[in-house]
Design an enzyme around this catalytic site. Structure first.
Site, PDB file in Angstrom:
ATOM      1  N   CYS A 173       5.267  -6.119   1.812  1.00 58.33           N
ATOM      2  CA  CYS A 173       5.576  -4.691   1.710  1.00 58.33           C
ATOM      3  C   CYS A 173       4.882  -3.908   2.831  1.00 58.33           C
ATOM      4  CB  CYS A 173       5.213  -4.159   0.329  1.00 58.33           C
ATOM      5  SG  CYS A 173       5.976  -2.562  -0.042  1.00 58.33           S
ATOM      6  N   TYR A 174       3.887  -3.067   2.529  1.00 62.25           N
ATOM      7  CA  TYR A 174       3.161  -2.364   3.600  1.00 62.25           C
ATOM      8  C   TYR A 174       2.611  -3.370   4.604  1.00 62.25           C
ATOM      9  CZ  TYR A 174      -0.354   0.512   5.975  1.00 62.25           C
ATOM     10  OH  TYR A 174      -1.107   1.163   6.928  1.00 62.25           O
ATOM     11  N   SER A 196     -22.095 -10.823 -26.066  1.00 62.54           N
ATOM     12  CA  SER A 196     -21.377  -9.847 -26.884  1.00 62.54           C
ATOM     13  C   SER A 196     -20.558 -10.525 -27.970  1.00 62.54           C
ATOM     14  CB  SER A 196     -20.440  -9.012 -26.007  1.00 62.54           C
ATOM     15  OG  SER A 196     -19.350  -9.801 -25.561  1.00 62.54           O
ATOM     16  N   GLY A 197     -20.283 -11.816 -27.797  1.00 59.00           N
ATOM     17  CA  GLY A 197     -19.425 -12.527 -28.725  1.00 59.00           C
ATOM     18  C   GLY A 197     -17.981 -12.569 -28.276  1.00 59.00           C
ATOM     19  N   GLY A 198     -17.652 -11.824 -27.200  1.00 59.27           N
ATOM     20  CA  GLY A 198     -16.320 -11.870 -26.640  1.00 59.27           C
ATOM     21  C   GLY A 198     -16.105 -13.154 -25.862  1.00 59.27           C
ATOM     22  N   VAL A 199     -14.891 -13.350 -25.379  1.00 56.48           N
ATOM     23  CA  VAL A 199     -14.539 -14.585 -24.682  1.00 56.48           C
ATOM     24  C   VAL A 199     -15.423 -14.801 -23.454  1.00 56.48           C
ATOM     25  CG1 VAL A 199     -12.715 -15.813 -23.446  1.00 56.48           C
ATOM     26  CG2 VAL A 199     -12.152 -14.507 -25.498  1.00 56.48           C
ATOM     27  N   ASP A 200     -15.561 -13.763 -22.621  1.00 57.21           N
ATOM     28  CA  ASP A 200     -16.274 -13.924 -21.353  1.00 57.21           C
ATOM     29  C   ASP A 200     -17.740 -14.276 -21.561  1.00 57.21           C
ATOM     30  OD1 ASP A 200     -13.850 -13.158 -20.249  1.00 57.21           O
ATOM     31  OD2 ASP A 200     -14.445 -11.067 -20.029  1.00 57.21           O
ATOM     32  N   SER A 201     -18.427 -13.496 -22.387  1.00 53.78           N
ATOM     33  CA  SER A 201     -19.858 -13.756 -22.570  1.00 53.78           C
ATOM     34  C   SER A 201     -20.089 -15.050 -23.346  1.00 53.78           C
ATOM     35  CB  SER A 201     -20.545 -12.580 -23.268  1.00 53.78           C
ATOM     36  OG  SER A 201     -20.121 -12.444 -24.607  1.00 53.78           O
ATOM     37  N   SER A 202     -19.166 -15.410 -24.242  1.00 57.43           N
ATOM     38  CA  SER A 202     -19.310 -16.665 -24.986  1.00 57.43           C
ATOM     39  C   SER A 202     -19.202 -17.864 -24.055  1.00 57.43           C
ATOM     40  CB  SER A 202     -18.250 -16.756 -26.084  1.00 57.43           C
ATOM     41  OG  SER A 202     -18.413 -15.735 -27.039  1.00 57.43           O
ATOM     42  N   LYS A 230      -9.117 -13.731 -16.394  1.00 56.14           N
ATOM     43  CA  LYS A 230      -9.295 -13.983 -17.824  1.00 56.14           C
ATOM     44  C   LYS A 230      -8.723 -15.330 -18.262  1.00 56.14           C
ATOM     45  CE  LYS A 230     -10.482 -11.389 -20.680  1.00 56.14           C
ATOM     46  NZ  LYS A 230     -11.795 -11.173 -21.329  1.00 56.14           N
ATOM     47  N   GLY A 263       0.834  -1.193   0.000  1.00 55.12           N
ATOM     48  CA  GLY A 263       0.000   0.000   0.000  1.00 55.12           C
ATOM     49  C   GLY A 263       0.869   1.242   0.000  1.00 55.12           C
ATOM     50  N   GLU A 320       4.900 -11.605  -5.525  1.00 56.89           N
ATOM     51  CA  GLU A 320       3.853 -11.855  -6.519  1.00 56.89           C
ATOM     52  C   GLU A 320       4.202 -11.358  -7.918  1.00 56.89           C
ATOM     53  OE1 GLU A 320       2.721  -7.808  -4.713  1.00 56.89           O
ATOM     54  OE2 GLU A 320       3.789  -9.642  -4.137  1.00 56.89           O
ATOM     55  N   HIS A 356       8.176  -7.930  -3.018  1.00 52.91           N
ATOM     56  CA  HIS A 356       6.912  -8.413  -3.607  1.00 52.91           C
ATOM     57  C   HIS A 356       7.122  -9.770  -4.280  1.00 52.91           C
ATOM     58  CE1 HIS A 356       4.413  -4.734  -3.199  1.00 52.91           C
ATOM     59  NE2 HIS A 356       5.578  -4.119  -3.231  1.00 52.91           N
TER      60      HIS A 356
END
Length: 512
Positions: free
Chosen positions: A82-83, A223-229, A369, A55, A171, A169
């Site tokens: 870190c923080y 929408s035809g995108g990856v997520d909605s498909s 994603k 942070g 990560e 960090h």
């Protein structure tokens, strides 16, 4: 969810999502929560481990974000980063001060190989530092397990209480053995077994959706995108033809995309879906006329989406549920607890207050994603669809800086199509996302011996695995030159092409 859980407490760090993503790479489910979450809620969640993020604050400053000291008495393993490490030291009696020498970037760290956190890690390893304050004195019970020449407490621990902290960090990808350290924490300290897998996620989600929906009707925002498909196919496998997919062609899609989506999901496609295409381009252009502020554009597009769905629902009869392809970064970037709102996603922060559905189902809300792509493969979705270039819900509305007009949409569609075509011809591998955007800048040029005063198109390409961090792609200069020449020669009202070098952070992948 009946899964082992590690929670990330967000103290305002820029890498909060990335920590969760790295833990999930270990097949351990992880969620991000605000640091203000109560101890009773933590007990109720029963996590196997807790991670404090970094942070921007000083732990000793007025108004600095802090959690209750009682969290250390829960008996749950904690890793402070870190923080988060400084907060652990501060709350437990150590001393945190402004460092005489700040550390930023790659730093060689000497670690104690006998520490369970550094098991299998090189005695000297490169880590990513980003701090102005440091722990000058560790609390009494802690053992120092890593140092740098200017940081006396680069890591500390109380193994008996399962409390660990790193000033660096683990990560970020620049910490060379960071994944090994996080893996040591979740498996060797927290005792996780790694039961978070996409195959079980798909099976569990199909079962839970089927139970939730019962005999109800469901409308899916496609929408035809990856997520909605992926969301559409997931719901189709759960409830079959109780699902109606509505594809809104709002005029903000990529070139020819409306027809491409219909070819895949429409009556002639491979999926047995109820499919409705709604052509309402002018409706969206009218609503967006004169609007230049990015957040306002997002919210207008989000609300108009919902209104179209409500209208379609009325036409087909009573609809109980609306399905959206919301994913976890959408949720966090739209504001989590007291975290900053980076941008409102049209299917989260952009939703209107009044939605005429019984409930909204977001089957992918917990996923990043790349996890969505894994689910798509588990569901048997063809690879060319699973690996399709990501496309934001608000579409070209946020790839056009300033006011959206029909002419600007035409410009960016044509420029983007040329860019994608040349990338494909060059067979450039490993790009996370690439697209053309239309800046709001107009500049003087010379074309055909005449003065022009036209738009500048910006090309964007980034390498990323999780879409939480991204670096500019090193596209060969000759490819960029070909793209530039074609855009200026073939796309009207454009006389300049620029390449965006910005990483994420400090930028975002999209322009608005």
């Amino acid at each position: 969810m009946d899964k082992e859980l590690v929670i990330v407490l967000d103290f305002g760090g820029q890498y909060n999502q990335l920590i969760a993503r790295r833990v999930r790479e270990c097949n351990v489910y992880c969620e991000v929560h605000p640091y203000t979450i109560g101890l009773d809620r933590i007990r109720e969640m029963n996590p196997k481990g807790i991670i404090f993020t970094g942070g921007p604050n000083s732990v000793y400053g007025e108004g600095a974000p802090r959690c209750s000291e009682d969290i250390f008495e829960l008996g749950i393993p904690i890793l402070g980063i870190c923080y988060g490490s400084q907060l652990m030291a501060y709350l437990l009696g150590g001393k945190v001060e402004t460092a005489p020498v700040s550390e930023y970037g790659k730093t060689e760290v000497a670690v104690d190989g006998t520490s369970i956190l550094f098991e299998g890690v090189s005695q000297k390893t490169v880590c990513w530092m980003s701090h102005t304050d440091y722990i000058s004195e560790a609390p009494a019970e802690f053992t120092i397990s890593a140092t740098t020449p200017v940081c006396p407490v680069a890591a500390m621990e109380i193994p008996e209480k399962k409390l660990y902290a790193t000033q660096f960090h683990p990560e970020v990808m620049h910490t060379q053995e960071g994944i090994k350290m996080l893996s040591n924490f979740v498996f060797n300290v927290c005792g996780c077994c790694g039961d978070w897998k996409m195959s079980s996620f798909a099976e569990d989600t199909i079962r839970s959706v089927r139970e939730k929906v019962g005999g109800g009707k469901v409308l899916c925002a496609l929408s035809g995108g990856v997520d909605s498909s992926v969301a559409a196919v997931l719901l189709s496998k759960a409830i079959g033809r109780q699902l109606t997919c509505v594809f809104v062609d709002h005029g903000l899609l990529r070139k020819n995309e409306g027809d491409e989506v219909e070819a895949v999901f429409g009556p002639q496609g491979p999926y047995d879906l109820n499919f409705i295409r709604v052509n309402c381009q002018q409706r969206f252009y009218t609503r967006l006329a004169g609007i230049t502020e990015p957040e306002q554009k997002r919210k207008i597009i989000g609300e108009e989406f919902i209104r179209v769905f409500e209208e379609e629902a009325k036409k087909i009869g009573a609809v109980d549920f609306l399905v959206q392809g919301t994913i976890y970064p959408d949720v966090i970037e739209s504001g989590l607890g007291k975290s900053a709102v980076i941008k409102s996603h049209h299917n989260v922060g952009g939703l209107p207050d009044c939605v005429d559905f019984k409930e909204i189902i977001e089957p992918l809300r917990l996923l990043f994603k790349d996890e969505v792509r894994k689910v798509g493969r588990e569901l048997g979705i063809p690879e060319h669809l699973v690996n399709r270039q990501p496309f934001p819900g608000p579409g070209l509305g946020i790839r056009i800086i300033g006011e959206v007009t029909e002419e600007k949409v035409r410009i960016v569609q044509d420029a983007d199509a040329i860019y994608r075509e040349e990338i494909a011809k060059a067979d450039i591998q490993g790009l996370g996302q690439y697209f053309a955007a239309l800046t709001n800048m107009r500049s003087v040029g010379v074309m055909g011996d005449e003065r022009t005063y036209d738009y500048a198109v910006a090309l964007r390409a980034v390498n990323t695995t999780d879409f939480m961090t991204a670096e500019c792609s090193d596209i060969p200069f000759e490819v960029l030159q070909r793209v530039m020449n074609r855009i200026i020669n073939e796309v009207g009202r454009v006389n300049r092409v620029v390449y965006d070098l910005t990483s994420k952070p400090p930028g975002t992948i999209e322009f608005e």
